[in-house]
Enzyme design. Structure first.
Site, PDB file in Angstrom:
ATOM      1  CD  GLU A 165     -42.040   9.745 -29.503  1.00  0.00           C
ATOM      2  OE1 GLU A 165     -42.860   9.204 -30.247  1.00  0.00           O
ATOM      3  OE2 GLU A 165     -41.772   9.348 -28.374  1.00  0.00           O
ATOM      4  N   GLY A 300     -43.478   4.573 -38.813  1.00  0.00           N
ATOM      5  CA  GLY A 300     -44.671   4.333 -39.612  1.00  0.00           C
ATOM      6  C   GLY A 300     -45.884   5.093 -39.109  1.00  0.00           C
ATOM      7  CB  ALA A 301     -48.159   5.049 -36.933  1.00  0.00           C
ATOM      8  CG  MET A 302     -46.067  10.854 -33.784  1.00  0.00           C
ATOM      9  SD  MET A 302     -44.991  10.173 -32.481  1.00  0.00           S
ATOM     10  CE  MET A 302     -45.551  11.138 -31.074  1.00  0.00           C
ATOM     11  CD  GLU A 303     -46.666   7.943 -29.501  1.00  0.00           C
ATOM     12  OE1 GLU A 303     -46.440   7.468 -30.636  1.00  0.00           O
ATOM     13  OE2 GLU A 303     -45.812   7.988 -28.601  1.00  0.00           O
ATOM     14  CG  HIS A 336     -47.856   0.691 -31.215  1.00  0.00           C
ATOM     15  ND1 HIS A 336     -46.923  -0.115 -30.602  1.00  0.00           N
ATOM     16  CD2 HIS A 336     -47.326   1.938 -31.221  1.00  0.00           C
ATOM     17  CE1 HIS A 336     -45.884   0.622 -30.250  1.00  0.00           C
ATOM     18  NE2 HIS A 336     -46.104   1.877 -30.623  1.00  0.00           N
ATOM     19  CD  GLU A 337     -48.642   4.785 -33.197  1.00  0.00           C
ATOM     20  OE1 GLU A 337     -48.477   5.622 -32.302  1.00  0.00           O
ATOM     21  OE2 GLU A 337     -47.703   4.132 -33.707  1.00  0.00           O
ATOM     22  CG  HIS A 340     -48.123   5.203 -27.820  1.00  0.00           C
ATOM     23  ND1 HIS A 340     -47.222   4.911 -26.833  1.00  0.00           N
ATOM     24  CD2 HIS A 340     -47.558   4.756 -28.971  1.00  0.00           C
ATOM     25  CE1 HIS A 340     -46.167   4.311 -27.366  1.00  0.00           C
ATOM     26  NE2 HIS A 340     -46.350   4.204 -28.663  1.00  0.00           N
ATOM     27  CD  GLU A 359     -42.810   3.898 -28.582  1.00  0.00           C
ATOM     28  OE1 GLU A 359     -43.599   3.020 -28.981  1.00  0.00           O
ATOM     29  OE2 GLU A 359     -42.937   5.108 -28.868  1.00  0.00           O
TER      30      GLU A 359
HETATM   31 ZN   LIG Z   1     -45.073   3.598 -30.131  1.00  0.00          ZN
END
Ligand SMILES: [Zn+2]
Length: 891
Positions: A165, A300-303, A336-337, A340, A359
């Site tokens: 992404e 920091g992180a990706m879903e 959060h992730e 998603h 988001e």
């Molecule tokens: Zn997000």
């Protein structure tokens, strides 16, 4: 995606250093019109679309290259003699289309990152398979397929991960790399037999190959967007458990199993809650949370669907070094992730204009679920600080509407900012609160059900909310999402009669600089109450007075509960009344009044004395830890502006007198049975009092550090970082070197990163300069180097800026492409020295493309604002300090 949201400042305080806008053009302040925006979009032609990818990858981790083969089943909808798809940094060695005897001619357009396959005649509509053999690159920053190196028990190790992404799948596989071009994916990889391969789906088969290799085939994914594909490879371990029939796992580097336990527990709580909330159960057979060493300046992180990637510090909890704040941060990032997996992965925005649908929603949902399982953390109360942060950006030049026209994928990278995330979340909370929790959830369930595996625009969500509703929200939602800025609700009059109060409010615009002061109209849902009585609601719009009848008489509370996104401006009498009864307000309303009064005082719309009177109450007020933390943040913000001024000493003495009583109440060490948030407050107060040169706090931190150097377990994890932060800030050369020795000897990546960051925290200029040299010496891990420069920028923005500019060739190589336009403006983005603006412009002229300057514009707007506060408001603070007998440094 989770931006690098919580950057631990050198002092240990959580500072929101949100990913700022990168590639965004300047003309975004006007409301988006999806109809016209579409004309400018740079997208692939619609004649051909993908249905299924069979991808076969053989990475060569050592050489940082990979070989790939892909067969793409596709549909030609309209006769065409060419197939155009996305490819970047990829060399295609051969191409063939099923049924075509002659291979197509291949050409590339590097600017728009496409590859074109041209045929000698038009292809008829129908189904085809395109087969490509190609080669690509493995990067060393987090984009495309990338490598992260780390120290392992057996020496240096390298693991591979992907980050796509918003638009880097095209660096891994030639593809229709746009969110609206969903397809199914089947990935096969040829990898070393002793390493673990992970992807979105479970492994379907493994075949042993000669030479210590194996061939791993993953099961086919559901229909999804290309940016959600994931592949990871390394010397990993996996802990897992069955949750609601889903195999939930945490994948870590060998040796980190214990640090992953906290995240696995969190995921196991959260999954059933989401299954119920969304009404559509998680559709994949497994869900992995994968930790990688290092960091990014962008996220920091990706879903990735079923295979969420996190940098170590966003997923792992090491009982020796992780604070209470880290635990809450990991929990929230996991939440959060996982949100998603529905909002973003199952239902995806059609194009990046509506990124906020992903988001803003995930940023809201993370709080809702965390509050459900950990009400004691009071995350909604904490989120008022994030709303405050979003409002400050939203009130300045460089802001943009939540829904923003995005022309191309480069510009899309710029949309990952605090407006999209934090204002997005605040807007959803405003609407949920207006509509009611149950009706809102029912709308979300309909939306998930009706659009599963599909793509949407924002109005699809509002339509589901309004279906059958007696309280439609579309118009209000448009006001908050299609125009930029912060509404302001003003108390015009209040009259008590017969035991009830008639409150009249009007709606205006809270704006900080001339760029953003245009009159704007919103339909604003306002909740108000007489203190201690039930609230009432009305919708205020424009200058037209909106009367609200409230039960009871007495001090008034605007935005009671603080669930809506607007500034409240009280009348002078109203503010005096609410200040007098401040201790009787709920923590949410205390924090709302504090943030509104402080923000208005800083722009001259409320008397500075009102804000300082209010802040003084914290000397005796036993408020909620989160509220005291917020007061400490306000004081630290003013203290920063006093840099170099002789009156700083008096300000600091007063600031210490405000916070010391709270610190005296909670002390240095954890008391039996104290709340988690008391630990957060303790860390914040040590940071703040350390910043204000509190002699007792500095001396005690130094004493504890001596003990720590002899015996590292003598400092408990909850206060460790704050103690080290105070010591690092006040370090002399000997102490700095002692920290340096500790950084080099750190046992884990988390600890190493923390200690190297601290080396950038010294007040002493010579030591700050040493930290900058150290950053580029090759000694710290590659992704840590930019963090050290950033740590120096907190106390020495100009020095960090000059260094980064002077060494830009070296520094830019340490940043992933998405961070390059943002990094330098951020170094000075909290400074108040107007001279920096010219220097920023000079740097931008040579290094930041004109279309990538939104972050620059924001940074410059902030510098102008802070310079103005420094020159116009600090004298008012000084005057108040003198009038209140606080100007004597001994006070
Ligand atoms: Zn997000």
């Amino acid at each position: 995606m989770m931006p690098k949201a919580m950057f631990r400042s050198a002092g240990g305080a959580a500072v929101l250093a949100f990913v700022a806008v990168v590639f965004q053009g300047p003309a975004l302040a006007k409301a988006a019109d999806p109809g016209t925006a579409a004309h400018h979009r740079v997208v692939l032609p619609a004649e051909v679309t993908p249905d299924h990818y069979r991808i076969d990858i053989t990475p060569d981790a050592k050489a940082l290259t990979f070989k790939g083969d892909v067969e793409i089943d596709l549909t030609v909808h309209q006769a065409t003699d060419r197939i155009v798809l996305n490819a970047a940094d990829i060399v295609i060695d051969s191409a063939a289309l099923g049924g075509e005897a002659t291979p197509p001619a291949i050409s590339y357009n590097e600017k728009v990152q496409t590859a074109t396959f041209a045929f000698a005649h038009a292809l008829k509509p129908g189904s085809y398979t395109l087969s490509l053999a190609y080669r690509g690159k493995i990067y060393q920053q987090a984009s495309g397929l990338f490598a992260l190196d780390y120290g392992a028990a057996a020496g240096k190790a390298r693991a591979l991960y992907t980050q796509f992404e918003n638009s880097d799948a095209r660096r891994f596989v030639p593809s229709w790399d746009e969110p609206g071009r969903k397809a199914t994916f089947q990935l096969t990889v040829t990898v070393p037999a002793d390493e673990m391969a992970v992807s979105n789906m479970p492994i379907a088969s493994t075949d042993a190959l000669a030479g210590g290799m194996k061939r791993v085939r993953f099961a086919e994914t559901p229909k999804m967007s290309s940016y959600l594909l994931f592949f990871g490879l390394g010397d990993f371990e996996r802990i897992h458990r069955d949750v609601d029939g889903v195999d939930v796992g945490v994948v870590v580097k060998r040796g980190d199993r214990a640090s992953g336990a906290f995240a696995l527990d969190a995921a196991a709580h959260i999954l059933p809650y989401y299954n119920a909330y969304f009404g559509t159960p998680f559709p994949l057979p497994k869900l992995d949370l994968i930790a990688g060493p290092g960091s990014s300046q962008f996220f920091g992180a990706m879903e990735n669907w079923g295979a969420i990637f996190y940098f170590d510090r966003d997923l792992l909890i090491d009982p020796r070094v992780s604070t209470q704040g880290d635990k809450q941060g990991v929990y929230i990032t996991v939440a959060h992730e996982m949100a998603h997996q529905w909002f973003g992965d199952l239902v995806t925005m059609a194009w990046w204009d509506d990124l906020w649908l992903n988001e803003g929603f995930a940023s809201w949902m993370q709080l809702k679920v965390t509050d459900h399982f950990h009400p004691e953390w009071k995350v909604w109360l904490q989120a008022l600080q994030e709303k405050q942060f979003a409002m400050q950006t939203d009130a300045r030049g460089g802001t943009h509407p939540i829904i923003t026209p995005i022309d191309d994928v480069l510009q899309a990278a710029g949309a990952f900012d605090e407006i999209t995330y934090l204002k997005g979340a605040a807007a959803i909370r405003t609407l949920e609160s207006y509509l009611g929790e149950d009706a809102f959830r029912a709308g979300v369930r309909r939306y998930m059900h009706d659009h599963a595996y599909g793509n949407t625009v924002t109005d699809d969500l509002w339509a589901e909310m309004d279906r059958g509703s007696t309280r439609p929200i579309t118009q209000i939602a448009h006001d908050f999402t299609l125009q930029a800025g912060v509404p302001m609700i003003t108390e015009a009059s209040a009259r008590c009669e017969g035991g009830a109060t008639t409150l009249v409010v009007t709606q205006g615009h809270y704006a900080i600089d001339p760029d953003s002061t245009a009159a704007r109209v919103w339909r604003v849902p306002v909740t108000a109450a007489v203190l201690g009585s039930p609230p009432a609601k009305a919708v205020a719009s424009g200058e037209r007075p909106a009367p609200i009848t409230l039960a009871g008489c007495g001090p008034l509370v605007l935005n009671a509960g603080q669930t809506a996104y607007f500034r409240s401006r009280y009348s002078a009498d109203g503010l005096a009344a609410i200040t007098a009864r401040y201790g009787a307000l709920t923590p949410d309303d205390q924090l709302g009044v504090l943030n509104d009064t402080g923000s208005l005082a800083r722009v001259g719309e409320a008397p500075m004395s009102a804000f300082l009177d209010l802040t003084s109450r914290f000397k005796t007020l036993a408020a909620d830890p989160v509220v005291i933390q917020a007061a400490a943040n306000w004081l630290s913000g003013f203290d920063d502006l006093y840099e170099g001024l002789p009156t700083r000493t008096a300000f600091r003495a007063w600031a210490r007198s405000v916070l010391s009583p709270s610190f005296a109440r909670i002390g240095w060490d954890k008391a039996p049975g104290e709340s988690d948030n008391t630990a957060l407050l303790r860390a914040s107060l040590i940071d703040a009092l350390g910043n204000f040169d509190d002699p007792a706090v500095v001396a005690e931190a130094k004493r504890r550090f001596v003990g720590f150097a002899a015996n590292p377990s003598s400092l408990d994890a909850a206060t460790r970082r704050s103690v080290l932060g105070v010591v690092a800030r006040h370090a002399d050369a000997l102490t700095w070197e002692a920290l340096h020795v500790l950084a080099k000897a750190a046992k884990t990546g988390l600890e190493r990163q923390e200690l190297y960051d601290l080396l950038g925290a010294a007040e002493d200029k010579a030591l700050a300069a040493r930290a900058l040299d150290l950053a580029l010496s090759g000694e710290p891990p590659a992704t840590t180097a930019p963090e050290i420069i950033r740590a120096v920028s907190f106390l020495h923005p100009a020095m960090a800026f000059d260094f980064a500019v002077a060494h830009w060739d070296q520094v830019s190589r340490l940043l992933e492409p998405t961070s390059q336009a943002r990094f330098v403006p951020e170094l000075v983005g909290q400074a108040s020295d107007l001279a920096l603006i010219g220097r920023l412009d000079a740097f931008a002229a040579g290094h930041i493309p004109p279309t990538a300057r939104q972050d620059l514009i924001k940074a410059e707007a902030t510098i102008r604002y802070l310079a103005k506060v420094r020159s116009e408001r600090l004298p008012q603070v000084d005057q108040w300090l003198r009038a209140n007998g606080a100007a004597d440094p001994g006070a």
